[in-house]
Design an enzyme around this catalytic site. Structure first.
Site, PDB file in Angstrom:
ATOM      1  N   GLY B  18      49.283  47.713  48.822  1.00 28.03           N
ATOM      2  CA  GLY B  18      49.606  46.054  49.277  1.00 28.03           C
ATOM      3  C   GLY B  18      50.938  45.768  48.408  1.00 28.03           C
ATOM      4  O   GLY B  18      51.000  46.217  47.406  1.00 28.03           O
ATOM      5  N   ALA B  19      51.833  45.233  49.763  1.00 25.37           N
ATOM      6  CA  ALA B  19      52.546  44.149  49.015  1.00 25.37           C
ATOM      7  C   ALA B  19      53.023  42.678  49.132  1.00 25.37           C
ATOM      8  O   ALA B  19      53.906  41.993  49.009  1.00 25.37           O
ATOM      9  CB  ALA B  19      53.842  44.981  50.016  1.00 25.37           C
ATOM     10  N   GLY B  20      52.643  42.393  48.183  1.00 25.65           N
ATOM     11  CA  GLY B  20      52.313  40.766  47.568  1.00 25.65           C
ATOM     12  C   GLY B  20      52.643  40.995  46.199  1.00 25.65           C
ATOM     13  O   GLY B  20      53.790  41.834  45.834  1.00 25.65           O
ATOM     14  N   ALA B  22      51.269  41.076  43.332  1.00 23.48           N
ATOM     15  CA  ALA B  22      51.036  42.615  41.953  1.00 23.48           C
ATOM     16  C   ALA B  22      51.210  43.839  42.577  1.00 23.48           C
ATOM     17  O   ALA B  22      51.909  44.436  42.228  1.00 23.48           O
ATOM     18  CB  ALA B  22      49.264  42.071  42.357  1.00 23.48           C
ATOM     19  N   GLY B  23      51.502  43.554  44.171  1.00 24.37           N
ATOM     20  CA  GLY B  23      51.428  44.944  44.285  1.00 24.37           C
ATOM     21  C   GLY B  23      53.010  45.782  44.015  1.00 24.37           C
ATOM     22  O   GLY B  23      53.745  46.875  44.070  1.00 24.37           O
ATOM     23  N   PHE B 123      49.589  19.997  37.510  1.00 22.04           N
ATOM     24  CA  PHE B 123      49.089  21.186  38.699  1.00 22.04           C
ATOM     25  C   PHE B 123      47.178  20.828  37.930  1.00 22.04           C
ATOM     26  O   PHE B 123      47.202  20.200  36.903  1.00 22.04           O
ATOM     27  CB  PHE B 123      49.578  21.986  38.534  1.00 22.04           C
ATOM     28  N   ASP B 217      40.583  43.953  53.002  1.00 33.07           N
ATOM     29  CA  ASP B 217      39.931  44.748  53.820  1.00 33.07           C
ATOM     30  C   ASP B 217      40.093  46.779  52.491  1.00 33.07           C
ATOM     31  O   ASP B 217      39.190  46.881  52.871  1.00 33.07           O
ATOM     32  CB  ASP B 217      41.590  46.230  54.454  1.00 33.07           C
ATOM     33  N   GLN B 236      37.620  29.666  46.163  1.00 37.19           N
ATOM     34  CA  GLN B 236      37.823  28.618  45.959  1.00 37.19           C
ATOM     35  C   GLN B 236      38.024  28.135  47.302  1.00 37.19           C
ATOM     36  O   GLN B 236      38.897  27.952  48.353  1.00 37.19           O
ATOM     37  CB  GLN B 236      38.577  28.697  45.060  1.00 37.19           C
ATOM     38  N   HIS B 238      40.023  25.214  49.010  1.00 35.77           N
ATOM     39  CA  HIS B 238      40.959  23.927  48.316  1.00 35.77           C
ATOM     40  C   HIS B 238      41.083  22.878  48.776  1.00 35.77           C
ATOM     41  O   HIS B 238      40.813  23.295  50.164  1.00 35.77           O
ATOM     42  CB  HIS B 238      42.604  24.713  48.422  1.00 35.77           C
ATOM     43  N   LEU B 248      46.886  25.119  53.801  1.00 30.99           N
ATOM     44  CA  LEU B 248      47.671  25.102  52.936  1.00 30.99           C
ATOM     45  C   LEU B 248      48.800  23.926  52.766  1.00 30.99           C
ATOM     46  O   LEU B 248      49.764  23.358  53.141  1.00 30.99           O
ATOM     47  CB  LEU B 248      48.028  26.482  52.170  1.00 30.99           C
ATOM     48  N   GLU B 251      49.503  21.992  46.022  1.00 35.81           N
ATOM     49  CA  GLU B 251      48.111  20.983  45.484  1.00 35.81           C
ATOM     50  C   GLU B 251      49.681  20.239  44.411  1.00 35.81           C
ATOM     51  O   GLU B 251      49.606  18.910  43.969  1.00 35.81           O
ATOM     52  CB  GLU B 251      47.653  21.682  43.760  1.00 35.81           C
ATOM     53  N   ARG B 282      39.908  22.063  41.375  1.00 37.62           N
ATOM     54  CA  ARG B 282      39.912  22.063  43.008  1.00 37.62           C
ATOM     55  C   ARG B 282      39.049  21.857  43.408  1.00 37.62           C
ATOM     56  O   ARG B 282      38.037  21.757  44.155  1.00 37.62           O
ATOM     57  CB  ARG B 282      40.964  23.322  43.274  1.00 37.62           C
ATOM     58  N   HIS B 348      40.389  29.064  50.260  1.00 38.02           N
ATOM     59  CA  HIS B 348      41.305  29.140  50.016  1.00 38.02           C
ATOM     60  C   HIS B 348      41.690  30.722  49.283  1.00 38.02           C
ATOM     61  O   HIS B 348      42.554  31.718  49.729  1.00 38.02           O
ATOM     62  CB  HIS B 348      42.098  27.817  49.060  1.00 38.02           C
ATOM     63  N   ARG B 390      39.836  28.850  40.533  1.00 32.60           N
ATOM     64  CA  ARG B 390      40.765  29.507  39.216  1.00 32.60           C
ATOM     65  C   ARG B 390      41.957  28.036  39.074  1.00 32.60           C
ATOM     66  O   ARG B 390      41.225  26.958  40.401  1.00 32.60           O
ATOM     67  CB  ARG B 390      41.523  29.922  40.583  1.00 32.60           C
ATOM     68  N   SER B 395      47.537  31.626  39.994  1.00 40.02           N
ATOM     69  CA  SER B 395      47.172  33.019  40.732  1.00 40.02           C
ATOM     70  C   SER B 395      48.654  34.261  40.885  1.00 40.02           C
ATOM     71  O   SER B 395      47.897  35.125  40.686  1.00 40.02           O
ATOM     72  CB  SER B 395      46.463  32.854  42.321  1.00 40.02           C
ATOM     73  N   LEU B 396      49.949  32.920  40.766  1.00 40.47           N
ATOM     74  CA  LEU B 396      51.217  33.914  41.229  1.00 40.47           C
ATOM     75  C   LEU B 396      50.948  34.520  39.800  1.00 40.47           C
ATOM     76  O   LEU B 396      51.692  35.656  39.735  1.00 40.47           O
ATOM     77  CB  LEU B 396      51.995  32.436  41.004  1.00 40.47           C
TER      78      LEU B 396
END
Lengths: 236, 578
Positions: B18-20, B22-23, B123, B217, B236, B238, B248, B251, B282, B348, B390, B395-396
């Site tokens: 994964g390359a988001g 976190a990865g 937020f 996955d 969650q 949204h 989305l 928010e 949310r 979401h 959350r 989350s980011l």
């Protein structure tokens, strides 16, 4: 909801058994306000599972789904079929890249060119304990350029690139702008050295295709022009 | 070339799946220390769905209001409906501040205050202006910045590689097997450590904000290995999904002052969360919307309400919410400067996921036994930071902070451990799955099965849940799992076989959806995002516990013995009111 009958021609190519790309026609009934991505999904899911294309976010931010429709580069996910004002659609890969399969093109060269301009902040001073101070006006210099999603719509629409694929292309130049004009960055000179040549900045002939193709409406040609001014000032 | 003949082997210290955010953050940490890291990702890094996050990233910088770590911690705990582990939350709020300054030094273009500091906005569920932002493309600029840093530090990417199996033997991770989507062919990645950072599971639902790629996955693969998932029933919804599309709308719109109104033109949040109004958390806002819709006060009696930005004014909408404006315009032809935007709750975020300890190590059981060499971070993981619900912008921060922390712990492990042997015939499992689809005797295309699953999950496992719906849904999923055994694909080729990937993904969706439903069926209480109309109260005496779930062909085994970490002297559970 009103349905429309769409006549969709897609440029197909499979490297394992096709010598060259060919047009295949699909007829299907869909809601009148579907997007180009909805059309591709409907064909792939319900008519012909061998059709390949890229897509992910559906919300015009991931940059996966640029395709050429009726002669225009668009993001498939955000573009309604209604904007073409015809029920006949011709969908093909964005030009200027090698086709891998169907609408999927080879991005390796695109990302390699991006990497050449050192696409990361270069600090020439120690970082402060907290954040760097950057005024809202300084942020405004880079904000629009930072919205680029690297979808390739600009680069693949550039006649200068079609004529010479050594040209670094508008997306990489825009990324160079985004860093060179960042008040925190100290790498302007080394980046200008890279792009200040005939396959860099000066291959841009201000044709404006890139701006017309950009789904984020970024004023790419203007930013490239500002880079030219900066490069000229630097060399004087 | 036949599929069997395309076999490639790579030996690398670390594999990141994964390359988001976190990865990428984990890979960066490893690459900077000189170890080899291979990022295996089904989409190019800048296409990852972290980039679709819009509104902000939380940290108590106190740049635009009074704030403190203690307050961020309390808001997160209360937001989690007390299911979040408080040791994790305490670490998180402290590290969050460091993470933001580090990101800023890496070049993230944050929106600025008049005096040039990082700007912060309001937020939902946060009692200070805590969301650091870049207009409404915060996830996008974070993703691109971390990708750029990975380019700088020469991280090796395997783009458009789909992981088909995890190589785990005798309680030790040894690598992964992945399919090269572009060219076809299975590759073996032999590594000391594996990080699973493949994101969330919103694609189990029809109405979702998630990308096509968000099919959870790694969660399917974990279940296949006989390992548990945690708290999967907490999904969650949204409140501001674009009507019918589920896409989305940030928010941040409400952070900038947008109203939510019903058919009568009422700001109905007055009834449900008078203290926070539209900036309630949310779960609360989504339930309120769904209640208005169910009671006939949706717009024109239909299944949507309005997000009203008009009073914010053209200039501020275009400056602060340009993406929200464009999305409403392009997808619904609504000009948000002049007209209210139709919205509905949309699946979401996945609070549940792969259970880990506070060091991001994957655990096997309620006692916390560690599976050596396997790590997880970001939305794929369940640490549990977010508990039952959350807060937006956490989350980011979760992804970047725990991506970094996972990198630190993986480095330690790599320094102390060598390579373990690969299992015999490592490709067999992945090969079997591919052959079943490309050469099997199946007759049914996967598409119809997926449509029923997604439609049923949205209708029955959504904002409100009941026992009878869960029982029906369980039976539907069981039947779909049987049908999946007889599935086929049109495309039998090697190159960019989208059909193969989508069919494989469906197997994962069917597997963990059963776990979501079994958890939701068993948990006879309402907490955070999980609301049972037949058990509308939170029940701490019985259910202040995490859910662990194992799946096999016989069904799902549940274990509720994993306790929540609570600092009783500081943050004892209270009634949750806004």
């Amino acid at each position: 909801m009103a349905k429309v009958n769409l006549n969709v021609k897609i440029l197909r190519y499979h490297p394992e058994h096709d010598k060259k790309p060919y047009w295949k026609t699909y007829n299907l009934d869909l809601e009148h306000d579907v997007t180009i991505l909805d059309v591709l999904n409907a064909i792939h899911w319900n008519i012909d599972g061998t059709l390949s294309y890229r897509r992910s976010c559906r919300s015009a931010i991931c940059g996966s789904c640029a395709v050429k429709v009726n002669g225009r580069n668009v993001l498939a996910c955000e573009t309604s079929v209604q904007v073409f004002k015809t029920s006949k659609l011709r969908i093909e890969p964005v030009p200027g890249f090698k086709i891998i399969k169907d609408l999927v093109v080879d991005w390796d060269d695109f990302f390699a060119k991006l990497e050449r301009i050192k696409p990361y902040l270069i600090l020439d001073k120690p970082a402060p304990e907290k954040e760097f101070i950057q005024s809202p006006e300084e942020f405004d210099q880079i904000q629009e350029a930072a919205t680029c999603i690297l979808c390739t719509a600009c680069t693949s629409s550039c006649p200068s690139l079609w004529a010479n694929d050594n040209y670094i292309g508008p997306a990489a130049l825009l990324k160079a702008y985004r860093f060179i004009f960042d008040s925190r960055d100290g790498g302007a000179d080394e980046r200008l050295d890279i792009i200040n040549d005939r396959n860099g900045l000066w291959r841009c002939h201000t044709i404006f295709n890139c701006m017309e193709a950009c789904p984020k409406k970024i004023k790419i040609t203007e930013y490239i022009s500002r880079l030219k001014v900066k490069a000229t000032e630097n060399s004087i | 070339m036949k599929i069997e003949e395309a076999k490639l082997y790579h030996k690398t210290d670390a594999v990141v799946v994964g390359a988001g955010l976190a990865g990428l953050r984990a890979a960066l940490e490893i690459a900077k220390s000189g170890y080899q890291v291979a990022v295996v990702t089904k989409v190019y890094p800048t296409r990852s769905h972290s980039g679709a996050a819009q509104g902000g990233i939380a940290a108590a910088l106190a740049n635009t209001s009074e704030d403190s770590l203690e307050l961020h911690m309390f808001d997160t705990i209360k937001g989690s409906d007390y299911l979040g582990d408080q040791d994790v939350i305490e670490l998180f709020v402290e590290e969050a501040v460091k993470t933001i300054y580090e990101l800023e030094h890496m070049g993230v273009p944050f929106s600025r205050t008049e005096d040039g500091r990082i700007n912060q906005r309001a937020f939902g569920g946060h009692s200070a202006t805590r969301a650091c932002f870049s207009a409404d493309i915060t996830g996008h600029v974070l993703l691109h910045t971390l990708y750029e840093q990975c380019v700088k530090h020469r991280v090796h990417f395997y783009n458009e590689f789909q992981v088909f199996s995890l190589l785990i033997e005798n309680g030790i991770s040894r690598g992964v097997v992945a399919w090269d989507i572009r060219n076809g062919g299975l590759h073996t990645f032999h590594s000391k450590v594996v990080l699973l950072a493949s994101g969330g599971y919103g694609r189990a639902f029809k109405i979702t904000s998630n990308a096509h790629a968000n099919t959870g996955d790694a969660l399917g693969l974990i279940l296949e290995c006989g390992l548990p998932l945690e708290d999967m029933e907490f999904v969650q919804y949204h409140p501001t999904g674009l009507y019918k599309h589920g896409i989305l709308l940030s928010e941040a719109a409400r952070g900038e002052g947008a109203y939510i109104i019903n058919d009568k033109g009422e700001r109905f949040m007055q009834k449900y969360a008078p203290g926070k109004m539209e900036l309630g958390p949310r779960d609360v806002v989504s339930r309120s919307e769904q209640t208005e819709i169910n009671e006939g006060r949706g717009i024109g009696g239909k299944d949507y309400v309005y997000l009203d930005l008009r009073h914010i004014g053209k200039q501020r909408i275009l400056e602060r919410l340009p993406q929200v404006y464009e999305l409403a315009l392009n997808y619904l032809t609504v000009d948000a400067i002049k007209d209210p935007v139709p919205i509905q709750p949309t699946a979401h975020y996945s609070m549940g996921g792969i259970p880990t300890n506070i060091h991001t190590e994957v655990i096997l059981d309620a006692k916390g036994t560690v599976l050596k060499g396997l790590y997880s971070a970001g939305e794929a993981a369940c640490m549990s930071l977010h508990g039952a619900n959350r807060l937006g912008t956490n989350s980011l921060q979760d992804a970047v902070t725990f991506g970094r922390i996972s990198g630190i712990y993986m480095l330690k492990f790599m320094a102390e451990n060598g390579f373990e042997k690969l299992p015999a015939n490592p490709l067999d499992n992945a090969q079997r799955k591919i052959s079943a689809l490309t050469q099997g005797q199946g007759k049914e295309r996967y598409v119809g099965i997926r449509d029923i699953l997604q439609d049923s999950m949205t209708k029955m496992a959504g904002v409100f849940r009941t026992e009878s719906d869960m029982l029906k849904l369980k039976a539907i999923i069981k039947e779909l799992q049987q049908r999946f055994k007889n599935v086929t694909i049109d495309d039998k080729g090697m190159a960019y076989n989208l059909d193969l990937i989508e069919a494989f993904e469906l197997g994962n969706l069917l597997s963990f959806s059963e776990v979501i439903v079994e958890g939701a069926l068993a948990r006879k209480e309402s907490r955070g995002s999980h609301y049972r109309t037949d058990f509308p109260k939170r029940d701490d005496a019985t259910w202040l516990r995490h859910t662990l779930a194992w799946r096999s062909d016989e069904g799902v085994k549940l274990d509720f013995s994993k306790e929540v970490v609570i600092y009783m002297d500081r943050f004892p559970p209270q009634e949750r009111k806004y």
